[in-house]
Motif scaffolding. Structure first.
Motif, PDB file in Angstrom:
ATOM      1  N   ILE A  81       0.858  -1.184   0.000  1.00  0.00           N
ATOM      2  CA  ILE A  81       0.000   0.000   0.000  1.00  0.00           C
ATOM      3  C   ILE A  81       0.894   1.234   0.000  1.00  0.00           C
ATOM      4  O   ILE A  81       1.851   1.324   0.781  1.00  0.00           O
ATOM      5  N   GLY A  82       0.607   2.170  -0.891  1.00  0.00           N
ATOM      6  CA  GLY A  82       1.382   3.408  -0.937  1.00  0.00           C
ATOM      7  C   GLY A  82       0.489   4.579  -1.272  1.00  0.00           C
ATOM      8  O   GLY A  82      -0.694   4.424  -1.577  1.00  0.00           O
ATOM      9  N   SER A  83       1.053   5.782  -1.206  1.00  0.00           N
ATOM     10  CA  SER A  83       0.298   6.986  -1.567  1.00  0.00           C
ATOM     11  C   SER A  83       1.262   8.119  -1.858  1.00  0.00           C
ATOM     12  O   SER A  83       2.448   8.038  -1.537  1.00  0.00           O
ATOM     13  N   ILE A  84       0.724   9.182  -2.451  1.00  0.00           N
ATOM     14  CA  ILE A  84       1.559  10.349  -2.737  1.00  0.00           C
ATOM     15  C   ILE A  84       1.537  11.356  -1.596  1.00  0.00           C
ATOM     16  O   ILE A  84       2.309  12.301  -1.594  1.00  0.00           O
ATOM     17  N   SER A  85       0.663  11.167  -0.614  1.00  0.00           N
ATOM     18  CA  SER A  85       0.396  12.227   0.355  1.00  0.00           C
ATOM     19  C   SER A  85       1.602  12.600   1.203  1.00  0.00           C
ATOM     20  O   SER A  85       1.857  13.781   1.451  1.00  0.00           O
ATOM     21  N   LYS A  86       2.364  11.620   1.686  1.00  0.00           N
ATOM     22  CA  LYS A  86       3.466  11.931   2.590  1.00  0.00           C
ATOM     23  C   LYS A  86       4.652  12.512   1.835  1.00  0.00           C
ATOM     24  O   LYS A  86       5.292  13.458   2.293  1.00  0.00           O
ATOM     25  N   ARG A  87       4.955  11.929   0.688  1.00  0.00           N
ATOM     26  CA  ARG A  87       6.108  12.409  -0.079  1.00  0.00           C
ATOM     27  C   ARG A  87       5.886  13.817  -0.608  1.00  0.00           C
ATOM     28  O   ARG A  87       6.800  14.653  -0.614  1.00  0.00           O
ATOM     29  N   TRP A  88       4.649  14.123  -1.042  1.00  0.00           N
ATOM     30  CA  TRP A  88       4.377  15.396  -1.691  1.00  0.00           C
ATOM     31  C   TRP A  88       3.591  16.362  -0.803  1.00  0.00           C
ATOM     32  O   TRP A  88       3.264  17.465  -1.241  1.00  0.00           O
TER      33      TRP A  88
ATOM     34  N   VAL B 121       0.465  16.317   0.321  1.00  0.00           N
ATOM     35  CA  VAL B 121      -0.848  16.625  -0.256  1.00  0.00           C
ATOM     36  C   VAL B 121      -1.875  15.558   0.148  1.00  0.00           C
ATOM     37  O   VAL B 121      -2.462  14.899  -0.723  1.00  0.00           O
ATOM     38  N   PRO B 122      -2.144  15.380   1.448  1.00  0.00           N
ATOM     39  CA  PRO B 122      -3.094  14.337   1.854  1.00  0.00           C
ATOM     40  C   PRO B 122      -4.487  14.530   1.278  1.00  0.00           C
ATOM     41  O   PRO B 122      -5.209  13.566   1.047  1.00  0.00           O
ATOM     42  N   GLY B 123      -4.867  15.779   1.009  1.00  0.00           N
ATOM     43  CA  GLY B 123      -6.198  16.049   0.485  1.00  0.00           C
ATOM     44  C   GLY B 123      -6.388  15.623  -0.956  1.00  0.00           C
ATOM     45  O   GLY B 123      -7.521  15.562  -1.440  1.00  0.00           O
ATOM     46  N   TRP B 124      -5.302  15.314  -1.663  1.00  0.00           N
ATOM     47  CA  TRP B 124      -5.441  14.881  -3.051  1.00  0.00           C
ATOM     48  C   TRP B 124      -5.926  13.443  -3.143  1.00  0.00           C
ATOM     49  O   TRP B 124      -6.403  13.008  -4.196  1.00  0.00           O
ATOM     50  N   GLN B 125      -5.778  12.686  -2.082  1.00  0.00           N
ATOM     51  CA  GLN B 125      -6.382  11.349  -1.977  1.00  0.00           C
ATOM     52  C   GLN B 125      -6.033  10.435  -3.153  1.00  0.00           C
ATOM     53  O   GLN B 125      -6.901   9.951  -3.876  1.00  0.00           O
ATOM     54  N   LEU B 126      -4.739  10.201  -3.360  1.00  0.00           N
ATOM     55  CA  LEU B 126      -4.319   9.251  -4.378  1.00  0.00           C
ATOM     56  C   LEU B 126      -3.387   8.222  -3.752  1.00  0.00           C
ATOM     57  O   LEU B 126      -2.325   8.565  -3.231  1.00  0.00           O
ATOM     58  N   GLY B 127      -3.822   6.978  -3.769  1.00  0.00           N
ATOM     59  CA  GLY B 127      -3.000   5.896  -3.243  1.00  0.00           C
ATOM     60  C   GLY B 127      -2.968   4.747  -4.225  1.00  0.00           C
ATOM     61  O   GLY B 127      -3.497   4.832  -5.337  1.00  0.00           O
ATOM     62  N   TRP B 128      -2.325   3.647  -3.820  1.00  0.00           N
ATOM     63  CA  TRP B 128      -2.258   2.498  -4.701  1.00  0.00           C
ATOM     64  C   TRP B 128      -2.076   1.204  -3.928  1.00  0.00           C
ATOM     65  O   TRP B 128      -1.614   1.181  -2.796  1.00  0.00           O
TER      66      TRP B 128
END
Length: 386
Positions: free
Chosen positions: A266-273, A275-282
């Motif tokens: 499980i990963g997401s862009i929120s921590k690296r970038w 932007v938790p509100g963008w809500q994109l994970g995988w």
């Protein structure tokens, strides 16, 4: 005919789902909400939020212009206004597969990647895949409470294995072995660890993979020859903080050991970038031996994704209660702190570790210093009189 009001009240057939209310009790949002209700309205000082890690809410934390420009360009292109495939659009899945493959000994394909509405939805999609009568999952303690909430809603039995503070929060492997039985389907590991902040070493992750492979039951593979083999469990690797390692610590993805044990990442862009509100994970299936395909896990993941909406195209401080007067546990500490100092911190019970507290430092430096000063004043005021 006279009808009394109390007699005319209808007996409604519906009522709220108690399991959803119970699941909320396991969530960080639920605990923070309880603490917010205990703030003193007469306190004019600004509330210092040290309990929930959302750096994007502070002006000093902003994502890079590269990310913002990419989103603006995508919106202006009008090419991404329609519904996406249930697994997400191909260019995004291809990019994630290529990015994650850099750290692996094998190449991921776009078909190994499934986009989600943040990492939280990824949990919501994965756990129903393993829901069957009597099944249990192994969760870390302390750990991210979202897993417990979703496991509860899917009627999965929860068994907690310990992370050992005296060993840098490593997994208690012996304890892990004692928890598993023939109904155990998966274990969860969070690396870098939320909430402990440690980064597991290559050597320790290898031991985790080997242990997971050995867990399970002895089954007959060929009834005529009466040969037998061991069936292990898979590892759900939560790596939303991947590569957020500091100092000499080096992040190693669990997928490196997918030849030993199948891994769902499980990963997401929120921590690296930021932007938790963008809500994109995988969700990524690390499955070089094809085990997840053979056992129907991939098809079940696709089914779970098909019935949900797709995405748009800390530090630890352990409490020594013997030094404090009139405070019995971490929750009472946090409630009184909210009332008296308007500071919100997360009690350890919210992440499965009683009488610890979690403080996030991802806020404006001035607010952080103010908040830590208020905590110090609170502790001095409640210090045990000697």
């Amino acid at each position: 005919m006279e009808i009394h009001e109390e007699q005319s009240t209808p007996e409604w057939r519906f009522k709220g789902n108690e399991e959803l209310k119970n699941a909320l009790a396991f969530s960080i949002k639920g605990v923070v909400s309880t603490l917010m209700k205990n703030l003193d309205e007469s306190d004019n000082r600004p509330v210092i939020p040290l309990g929930r890690g959302d750096p994007s809410s502070s002006p000093c934390f902003r994502t890079t212009p590269v990310a913002k420009d990419a989103v603006v360009e995508a919106v202006r292109s009008a090419e991404f206004n329609s519904y996406a495939p249930h697994a997400g659009i191909l260019p995004a899945r291809r990019s994630i597969a290529e990015y994650l493959s850099r750290d692996l000994r094998y190449n991921l394909a776009p078909d190994d990647v499934y986009l989600t509405v943040g990492a939280k939805q990824a949990i919501d999609i994965i756990l129903p895949v393993f829901a069957r009568p009597g099944a249990n999952v192994l969760l870390p303690k302390p750990g991210y409470p979202g897993y417990q909430a979703h496991a509860t809603l899917n009627h999965l039995e929860i068994r907690h294995f310990d992370l050992l503070p005296e060993k840098g929060w490593e997994v208690d492997l012996e304890g892990l072995k004692s928890l598993a039985n023939d109904k155990t389907v998966a274990m969860v590991i969070v690396n870098p660890c939320n909430p402990c902040g440690n980064v597991f070493t290559y050597e320790h992750l290898q031991k985790v993979a080997e242990t997971a492979r050995k867990l399970g039951i002895l089954v007959i593979a060929d009834e005529v020859a009466e040969t037998a083999r061991k069936l292990g469990i898979l590892v759900i690797a939560d790596e939303v903080y991947g590569h957020r390692a500091f100092g000499n610590a080096q992040f190693v993805p669990m997928g490196v050991f997918a030849s030993t044990v199948p891994v769902i990442t499980i990963g997401s862009i929120s921590k690296r970038w930021t932007v938790p509100g963008w809500q994109l994970g995988w969700i990524v299936t690390n499955d070089p031996n094809g085990i997840l395909h053979k056992n129907g896990i991939v098809d079940s993941l696709k089914g779970s994704l098909g019935v949900t909406s797709g995405p748009a195209t800390f530090i630890q401080v352990k409490l020594d209660l013997s030094l404090l007067e009139g405070i019995n546990d971490d929750m009472e500490f946090c409630i009184k702190l909210a009332k008296e100092e308007s500071v919100i911190i997360l009690p350890g019970v919210a992440v499965g570790l009683k009488n610890w507290i979690r403080i996030t430092i991802a806020i404006e430096p001035s607010s952080r210093e103010d908040g830590l000063g208020r905590i110090k004043s609170f502790c001095l005021r409640h210090a045990m009189k000697l």
